[in-house]
Design a protein around this motif. Structure first.
Motif, mmCIF file in Angstrom:
data_model
loop_
_atom_site.group_PDB
_atom_site.id
_atom_site.type_symbol
_atom_site.label_atom_id
_atom_site.label_comp_id
_atom_site.label_asym_id
_atom_site.label_seq_id
_atom_site.Cartn_x
_atom_site.Cartn_y
_atom_site.Cartn_z
ATOM 1 N N CYS A 74 2.935 8.917 -3.951
ATOM 2 C CA CYS A 74 4.326 8.889 -4.405
ATOM 3 C C CYS A 74 4.411 9.067 -5.916
ATOM 4 O O CYS A 74 5.315 9.751 -6.423
ATOM 5 N N GLU A 100 4.254 0.122 5.791
ATOM 6 C CA GLU A 100 3.713 1.312 6.440
ATOM 7 C C GLU A 100 4.655 2.477 6.151
ATOM 8 O O GLU A 100 5.818 2.269 5.796
ATOM 9 N N PRO A 101 4.178 3.715 6.258
ATOM 10 C CA PRO A 101 5.043 4.870 5.993
ATOM 11 C C PRO A 101 6.294 4.837 6.862
ATOM 12 O O PRO A 101 6.248 4.419 8.021
ATOM 13 N N SER A 122 7.647 9.331 2.071
ATOM 14 C CA SER A 122 6.905 8.076 2.119
ATOM 15 C C SER A 122 5.420 8.356 2.139
ATOM 16 O O SER A 122 4.957 9.346 2.727
ATOM 17 N N GLY A 123 4.656 7.497 1.468
ATOM 18 C CA GLY A 123 3.216 7.666 1.420
ATOM 19 C C GLY A 123 2.575 6.574 0.587
ATOM 20 O O GLY A 123 3.208 5.568 0.252
ATOM 21 N N THR A 124 1.315 6.761 0.233
ATOM 22 C CA THR A 124 0.633 5.770 -0.595
ATOM 23 C C THR A 124 1.286 5.706 -1.971
ATOM 24 O O THR A 124 1.984 6.635 -2.386
ATOM 25 N N LYS A 140 0.811 -1.214 0.000
ATOM 26 C CA LYS A 140 0.000 0.000 0.000
ATOM 27 C C LYS A 140 0.846 1.268 0.000
ATOM 28 O O LYS A 140 0.360 2.328 -0.381
ATOM 29 N N TYR A 141 2.089 1.155 0.442
ATOM 30 C CA TYR A 141 2.919 2.347 0.606
ATOM 31 C C TYR A 141 4.266 2.192 -0.104
ATOM 32 O O TYR A 141 4.712 1.084 -0.393
ATOM 33 N N GLN A 142 4.894 3.324 -0.337
ATOM 34 C CA GLN A 142 6.229 3.341 -0.906
ATOM 35 C C GLN A 142 7.085 4.363 -0.169
ATOM 36 O O GLN A 142 6.563 5.309 0.433
ATOM 37 N N THR A 143 8.384 4.171 -0.226
ATOM 38 C CA THR A 143 9.337 5.147 0.285
ATOM 39 C C THR A 143 10.279 5.514 -0.848
ATOM 40 O O THR A 143 10.814 4.627 -1.523
#
Length: 317
Positions: A56, A81-82, A50-52, A3-6
């Protein structure tokens, strides 16, 4: 699908009114519900956000749409997670503190080492006339580094210029520099060239990109990252653990901050010693009256300090 990326990135590109840009960019990041840490300077951007996945994607599209930052290379990690709690965007004199009295002596846009893609770095690193040089701080290379790499005893990158004389014995060699994402190598390689090193290269995209495109072969240990994850795995070919517990010497990749806030030393500690010392580096710190409660992670959220009005514009309250 995560669900998230950095996103880890940097770009050396002049920014006019950079302090004003930092305030505007903070507002933009918040509008996308991103969290992270970005440094803005007259010389460019250095950030991890970081976020969805969608947020991103929008952020990267916006950065690339700005002609100043069109060449930005994003290293993308899928995360559960973020990787941060808040969003910070601050103006500083440099996106990487060079330690030079006159930072203008080097300009990565004009002179820097030859960029090597991960596959090329992999092919060159073990050649006889090559020296692989880690330009990161002690706590980073103690946690993980390339096999047979030369490391320097530095607490911060700003200490790098003072250590160049120690590398004089390698002036006739090909120097392959590397760091986490590539940003420190831009200045490190430029400094080496100015000091008379003839053949200087740098790992494009750093350890993170190398892990993705070359499977991290011969990177021993873990890679330190500047977010809540603290460290990430890199090597999928021949992984190993090289860091040891400060207190008992057993091998461990776990890195924490001392629970004594007045010490706050960054070090590796195994779970057994962490439990025994309550996350402190020593018995003396364990008895400190301000000792923080240890929850097993060794990560502590910074307590907000009073700031002036100008500073408040650039940071989240």
């Amino acid at each position: 699908m995560e669900k998230y990326q950095t996103l880890l990135y940097y770009c050396y590109s002049p920014i006019e009114n950079a302090e004003e840009f930092a305030a505007e960019h903070l507002a933009f990041c918040k509008s996308l519900n991103l969290v992270g840490r970005i440094i803005v300077a007259d010389e460019g951007l250095n950030g991890t956000v970081s976020g969805t996945v969608e947020s991103c994607k929008q952020y990267m599209a916006s950065i690339h749409a700005d002609e100043r930052f069109a060449k930005t290379d994003f290293k993308i990690d899928d995360v559960e997670e973020p990787s941060f709690i808040k969003m910070h965007c601050r103006y500083k004199s440099e996106i990487v503190h060079s330690g030079l009295r006159n930072p203008d002596l080097i300009d990565p846009n004009k002179e820097t080492g030859i960029h090597l893609e991960p596959k090329d770095f992999l092919e060159m690193k073990d050649q006889e006339d090559v020296v692989v040089l880690d330009v990161r701080s002690n706590y980073e290379h103690n946690l993980g580094r390339f096999k047979n790499a030369v490391t320097l005893d530095i607490e911060n990158f700003r200490d790098f210029p003072a250590k160049i004389n120690e590398l004089a014995q390698y002036k006739d060699k090909k120097i392959l520099t590397y760091c986490t994402g590539g940003i420190k190598c831009e200045k490190a390689s430029a400094l080496l060239l100015k000091e008379g090193f003839k053949e200087v290269y740098q790992l494009h995209g750093g350890i993170i990109k190398y892990g993705k495109e070359a499977e991290g072969k011969d990177f021993e240990g873990q890679c330190y990252v500047f977010d809540n994850r603290v460290a990430v795995d890199v090597n999928r070919v021949n992984p190993t653990v090289i860091s040891t517990c400060r207190n008992c010497g057993t091998k461990t990749n776990k890195m924490i901050n001392c629970a004594n806030p007045e010490c706050n030393e960054h070090f590796t500690q195994c779970d057994a010693c962490g439990e025994q010392l309550e996350g402190c580096c020593s018995a003396a710190c364990q008895t400190h009256p301000l000792k923080r409660e240890y929850d097993g992670t060794g990560y502590y959220v910074k307590i907000p300090q009073p700031v002036n009005t100008k500073k408040r514009i650039l940071t989240e309250s």
